[in-house]
Write an enzyme that holds these catalytic residues in place. Structure first.
Site, PDB file in Angstrom:
ATOM      1  N   THR A   1     -27.378 -30.230  21.759  1.00 62.23           N
ATOM      2  CA  THR A   1     -28.542 -29.494  22.233  1.00 62.23           C
ATOM      3  C   THR A   1     -29.703 -30.479  22.312  1.00 62.23           C
ATOM      4  O   THR A   1     -29.516 -31.680  22.176  1.00 62.23           O
ATOM      5  CB  THR A   1     -28.917 -28.364  21.253  1.00 62.23           C
ATOM      6  OG1 THR A   1     -29.207 -28.960  19.999  1.00 62.23           O
ATOM      7  CG2 THR A   1     -27.781 -27.375  21.087  1.00 62.23           C
TER       8      THR A   1
ATOM      9  N   ALA B   1     -31.326 -33.788  19.387  1.00 64.10           N
ATOM     10  CA  ALA B   1     -30.266 -34.122  18.432  1.00 64.10           C
ATOM     11  C   ALA B   1     -30.145 -35.633  18.237  1.00 64.10           C
ATOM     12  O   ALA B   1     -29.355 -36.087  17.406  1.00 64.10           O
ATOM     13  CB  ALA B   1     -28.934 -33.543  18.915  1.00 64.10           C
TER      14      ALA B   1
ATOM     15  N   GLU C   1     -28.778 -38.041  30.194  1.00 60.17           N
ATOM     16  CA  GLU C   1     -29.029 -36.795  30.946  1.00 60.17           C
ATOM     17  C   GLU C   1     -27.839 -36.465  31.860  1.00 60.17           C
ATOM     18  O   GLU C   1     -27.996 -36.017  32.999  1.00 60.17           O
ATOM     19  CB  GLU C   1     -30.326 -36.910  31.758  1.00 60.17           C
ATOM     20  CG  GLU C   1     -31.529 -37.198  30.876  1.00 60.17           C
ATOM     21  CD  GLU C   1     -32.830 -37.427  31.641  1.00 60.17           C
ATOM     22  OE1 GLU C   1     -33.885 -37.254  31.024  1.00 60.17           O
ATOM     23  OE2 GLU C   1     -32.790 -37.772  32.830  1.00 60.17           O
ATOM     24  N   ALA C   2     -26.654 -36.676  31.307  1.00 58.73           N
ATOM     25  CA  ALA C   2     -25.422 -36.524  32.090  1.00 58.73           C
ATOM     26  C   ALA C   2     -25.185 -35.093  32.541  1.00 58.73           C
ATOM     27  O   ALA C   2     -24.336 -34.846  33.412  1.00 58.73           O
ATOM     28  CB  ALA C   2     -24.229 -37.020  31.268  1.00 58.73           C
ATOM     29  N   GLN C   3     -25.937 -34.152  31.987  1.00 56.57           N
ATOM     30  CA  GLN C   3     -25.784 -32.755  32.426  1.00 56.57           C
ATOM     31  C   GLN C   3     -26.135 -32.588  33.905  1.00 56.57           C
ATOM     32  O   GLN C   3     -25.718 -31.624  34.537  1.00 56.57           O
ATOM     33  CB  GLN C   3     -26.626 -31.797  31.570  1.00 56.57           C
ATOM     34  CG  GLN C   3     -28.135 -31.918  31.718  1.00 56.57           C
ATOM     35  CD  GLN C   3     -28.758 -32.887  30.719  1.00 56.57           C
ATOM     36  OE1 GLN C   3     -28.078 -33.721  30.145  1.00 56.57           O
ATOM     37  NE2 GLN C   3     -30.068 -32.775  30.507  1.00 56.57           N
TER      38      GLN C   3
ATOM     39  N   CYS D   1     -30.085 -25.869  12.989  1.00 55.88           N
ATOM     40  CA  CYS D   1     -31.019 -24.766  13.234  1.00 55.88           C
ATOM     41  C   CYS D   1     -31.988 -24.665  12.053  1.00 55.88           C
ATOM     42  O   CYS D   1     -31.750 -25.227  10.992  1.00 55.88           O
ATOM     43  CB  CYS D   1     -30.203 -23.489  13.368  1.00 55.88           C
ATOM     44  SG  CYS D   1     -31.162 -21.980  13.566  1.00 55.88           S
TER      45      CYS D   1
ATOM     46  N   CYS E   1     -32.196 -22.415  10.108  1.00 53.77           N
ATOM     47  CA  CYS E   1     -31.516 -21.750   8.988  1.00 53.77           C
ATOM     48  C   CYS E   1     -30.531 -22.679   8.291  1.00 53.77           C
ATOM     49  O   CYS E   1     -29.959 -22.330   7.259  1.00 53.77           O
ATOM     50  CB  CYS E   1     -30.783 -20.513   9.480  1.00 53.77           C
ATOM     51  SG  CYS E   1     -29.344 -20.903  10.497  1.00 53.77           S
TER      52      CYS E   1
ATOM     53  N   CYS F   1     -28.961 -22.155  16.078  1.00 54.34           N
ATOM     54  CA  CYS F   1     -27.572 -21.734  15.967  1.00 54.34           C
ATOM     55  C   CYS F   1     -27.368 -20.563  16.935  1.00 54.34           C
ATOM     56  O   CYS F   1     -28.324 -19.974  17.427  1.00 54.34           O
ATOM     57  CB  CYS F   1     -27.238 -21.317  14.530  1.00 54.34           C
ATOM     58  SG  CYS F   1     -28.019 -19.781  14.005  1.00 54.34           S
TER      59      CYS F   1
ATOM     60  N   HIS G   1     -29.110 -17.144  15.866  1.00 53.39           N
ATOM     61  CA  HIS G   1     -30.558 -17.071  16.054  1.00 53.39           C
ATOM     62  C   HIS G   1     -30.949 -17.173  17.524  1.00 53.39           C
ATOM     63  O   HIS G   1     -31.963 -16.623  17.958  1.00 53.39           O
ATOM     64  CB  HIS G   1     -31.253 -18.130  15.189  1.00 53.39           C
ATOM     65  CG  HIS G   1     -31.290 -17.737  13.745  1.00 53.39           C
ATOM     66  ND1 HIS G   1     -30.873 -18.549  12.723  1.00 53.39           N
ATOM     67  CD2 HIS G   1     -31.644 -16.554  13.175  1.00 53.39           C
ATOM     68  CE1 HIS G   1     -30.987 -17.893  11.570  1.00 53.39           C
ATOM     69  NE2 HIS G   1     -31.446 -16.680  11.817  1.00 53.39           N
TER      70      HIS G   1
HETATM   71 ZN   LIG Z   1     -29.900 -20.279  12.676  1.00 52.40          ZN
END
Ligand SMILES: [Zn+2]
EC number: 2.7.1.21
Length: 201
Positions: free
Chosen positions: A10, A13, A88-90, A145, A147, A181, A184
């Site tokens: 994501t 990272a 930025e291979a996306q 995340c 959390c 995550c 969330h």
């Molecule tokens: Zn979370």
């Protein structure tokens, strides 16, 4: 044989930091690397790959319709290329993912791609779909995340600080992305009730 790698994650990272470090490791040993970054949202011919911790390196840009195999093959003809990196291979087209596979298969040069797996709506990017399908090695770059669980999704905060639930796949501007995550993310996107209420509905 050289391989095609896809490092996916994501936002925030540390993918780009990993890319720059890996390229540096090659160059430190006197080897040549070719770096590409998406030119879809940049002007000019040369792009900068910059990481959040301040590292940056010049890179070539790729745009729709570019033949990456031809560009690497031409360079490799006069200067041996030891590794190809794509940030930025996306944003790659499916055909370009295949061109990268050919660089590994026919030129025997490893290709390391780094990119996002999904957009803020939880949908695969075109380049990521192709790379997930055909890469030799998939490596997840982990982040967490709020959390503490693994973050696999991303939300986009607009200028008003609110989570965007619709809109273009990529927003140009000052939008902020937050990695979450899945649980969330569903809550922030309004697709599920908050944790606290589960069991009370
Ligand atoms: Zn979370």
């Amino acid at each position: 044989m050289a391989k095609l790698y896809f490092h996916y994650a994501t936002m925030n990272a540390g993918k780009t930091t990993m890319l720059l470090q890996a390229s540096y490791n090659y160059r430190e040993r006197g080897m040549t690397t070719m770096l590409f970054v998406a030119g879809h949202y940049r002007k000019g011919d040369t792009g900068l790959i910059s990481s959040r911790i301040g590292l940056e390196t010049e890179a070539e840009m790729f745009r729709d319709g570019d033949d990456l195999f031809a560009r690497v093959a031409e360079h490799h003809d006069h200067t041996t290329v030891h590794c190809v990196f794509v940030d930025e291979a996306q944003f790659l087209e499916e055909e370009q993912a295949w061109q990268l596979a050919r660089i590994a298969d026919r030129l025997d040069i490893p290709v390391m791609c780094y990119g996002l797996r999904t957009d803020f709506q939880g949908k695969l990017f075109s380049g990521s779909r192709a790379l997930l399908a055909i890469s030799d090695e998939l490596r997840e770059v982990r982040t967490i995340c709020r959390c503490g669980r693994k973050a696999t999704m991303v939300v986009r905060l607009g200028a008003d600080g609110k989570v965007a639930r619709q809109g273009e796949q990529v927003a140009i501007g000052k939008d902020v992305y937050v990695s979450l995550c899945r649980r969330h993310w569903e809550e922030e996107m309004g697709l599920a009730l908050p944790d606290d209420f589960i069991g009370f509905t």
